[in-house]
Write a protein that holds these residues in place. Sequence first.
Motif, mmCIF file in Angstrom:
data_model
loop_
_atom_site.group_PDB
_atom_site.id
_atom_site.type_symbol
_atom_site.label_atom_id
_atom_site.label_comp_id
_atom_site.label_asym_id
_atom_site.label_seq_id
_atom_site.Cartn_x
_atom_site.Cartn_y
_atom_site.Cartn_z
ATOM 1 N N ALA A 179 0.859 -1.186 0.000
ATOM 2 C CA ALA A 179 0.000 0.000 0.000
ATOM 3 C C ALA A 179 0.891 1.230 0.000
ATOM 4 O O ALA A 179 1.520 1.552 1.007
ATOM 5 N N ASP A 180 0.959 1.911 -1.144
ATOM 6 C CA ASP A 180 1.825 3.076 -1.291
ATOM 7 C C ASP A 180 1.037 4.338 -0.951
ATOM 8 O O ASP A 180 0.307 4.865 -1.788
ATOM 9 N N GLU A 181 1.194 4.811 0.271
ATOM 10 C CA GLU A 181 0.490 5.993 0.772
ATOM 11 C C GLU A 181 -0.995 5.941 0.403
ATOM 12 O O GLU A 181 -1.507 6.811 -0.317
ATOM 13 N N PRO A 182 -1.720 4.937 0.909
ATOM 14 C CA PRO A 182 -3.120 4.730 0.491
ATOM 15 C C PRO A 182 -4.079 5.792 0.981
ATOM 16 O O PRO A 182 -5.231 5.817 0.550
ATOM 17 N N THR A 183 -3.648 6.662 1.898
ATOM 18 C CA THR A 183 -4.552 7.692 2.416
ATOM 19 C C THR A 183 -4.169 9.093 1.962
ATOM 20 O O THR A 183 -4.693 10.077 2.484
ATOM 21 N N ILE A 190 -11.969 9.724 6.280
ATOM 22 C CA ILE A 190 -11.815 8.656 5.285
ATOM 23 C C ILE A 190 -10.513 7.906 5.522
ATOM 24 O O ILE A 190 -10.454 6.678 5.351
ATOM 25 N N GLN A 191 -9.455 8.618 5.930
ATOM 26 C CA GLN A 191 -8.193 7.954 6.258
ATOM 27 C C GLN A 191 -8.409 6.874 7.308
ATOM 28 O O GLN A 191 -7.940 5.740 7.160
ATOM 29 N N LEU A 195 -7.798 2.780 6.783
ATOM 30 C CA LEU A 195 -6.849 2.034 7.606
ATOM 31 C C LEU A 195 -7.548 0.936 8.401
ATOM 32 O O LEU A 195 -7.028 -0.173 8.548
ATOM 33 N N ARG A 196 -8.736 1.243 8.901
ATOM 34 C CA ARG A 196 -9.504 0.230 9.633
ATOM 35 C C ARG A 196 -9.899 -0.909 8.705
ATOM 36 O O ARG A 196 -9.877 -2.089 9.086
ATOM 37 N N LEU A 197 -10.264 -0.556 7.466
ATOM 38 C CA LEU A 197 -10.624 -1.569 6.479
ATOM 39 C C LEU A 197 -9.435 -2.465 6.165
ATOM 40 O O LEU A 197 -9.566 -3.700 6.120
ATOM 41 N N LEU A 222 -1.840 -0.131 12.754
ATOM 42 C CA LEU A 222 -1.901 -1.143 11.694
ATOM 43 C C LEU A 222 -0.697 -2.062 11.654
ATOM 44 O O LEU A 222 -0.825 -3.260 11.388
ATOM 45 N N CYS A 223 0.498 -1.520 11.915
ATOM 46 C CA CYS A 223 1.726 -2.254 11.605
ATOM 47 C C CYS A 223 2.371 -2.884 12.837
ATOM 48 O O CYS A 223 2.202 -2.412 13.958
ATOM 49 N N ASP A 224 3.113 -3.958 12.577
ATOM 50 C CA ASP A 224 3.857 -4.649 13.633
ATOM 51 C C ASP A 224 5.277 -4.115 13.737
ATOM 52 O O ASP A 224 5.843 -4.045 14.827
#
Length: 337
Positions: A179-183, A190-191, A195-197, A222-224
């Motif tokens: 995901a390249d800067e999806p927001t 909406i961001q 991210l929740r989706l 979101l990330c580990d």
Amino acid sequence: MKTLLDVKDLSVSFGVYGGEVQAVRGISFAVTEGEAVAIVGESGSGKSVTAQAIMRLLAVPPGKIRGGSITFAGQDLLALPEKEMQKVRGRQIGMIFQDPMTSLNPTMTVGAQIMEGLVRHRRMSRAAAKKRAIELLATVGIPHAESRISQYPHHFSGGMRQRAMIAIALACSPALLIADEPTTALDVTIQAQILRLMKELQRQTRSSIILITHDLGIVADLCDRVIVMYAGQIVETGTKREIFRNPQHPYTKGLLRSLPRLNQAKDEPLVPIYGTPPDLIMPPPGCPFCSRCEEAMQICETDVPAFTRLSETQSVRCWLQHPQARPEECGGKGASA
């Protein structure tokens, strides 16, 4: 955990009129199955170029992979013929591109763009692909998916286009989603939804995610693990907790200081990172962050620091972590290690 993606000593450059831009300079990292990894850094740090190199989507020329290897599920992606690489894109590795406004084909319906990968990679009939496309649009939260599937991208809002991009990327259930800067260019509401989706879809599909962003604030939930890039190099890597609670590289600390806090006073200004990144046509001989670092020492100007392993999961590329560094002398360019 089994390693899914292994990038070793990757270098990418672009030929320009004034010389050669060394956009990515010898980076190495790995992503395990089911892991979500964030690659963060300023614009121009090499994040998107890294993603394009993994997908083999660099424009050649002017782009060129100068060295290194990219191994995915046991395959050397750089050695694959283009025809074989086309089987990997979409089917095994999906990608959400940075700008949904320009990434969707304006001459094709949204449904046709989702169905394309299903017909090509999954060998579905058009009827089965259409049914699956409707399910995917509903899964990513687009209402009235049965009628929306026949609409064109210009009928969709920015947030809905991004959801459609996610549906296209997930159509073939890839093992890795980039995901390249999806927001980017989306409002904060909406961001949060996007991210929740993505988090929910990762939980359902057990896919690995590489999230590329310049904003550390959106990776916390979101990330580990976090990889911090600067001037085409990885300068620090660690778990989400280590990076947020115990950052060690001055650049990572600067990124965190520049973020607004919930408990921040109204009259308290944000602390920027002063200065500009180095010219990657002629990278500096030492640490690339030296000219902007308040703790730089003399050796930082002339020698590139090696990685120092701080724990099983955290490493940093900084002379301040060298056993001979004297903290009391740091903060002046005339100090030595």
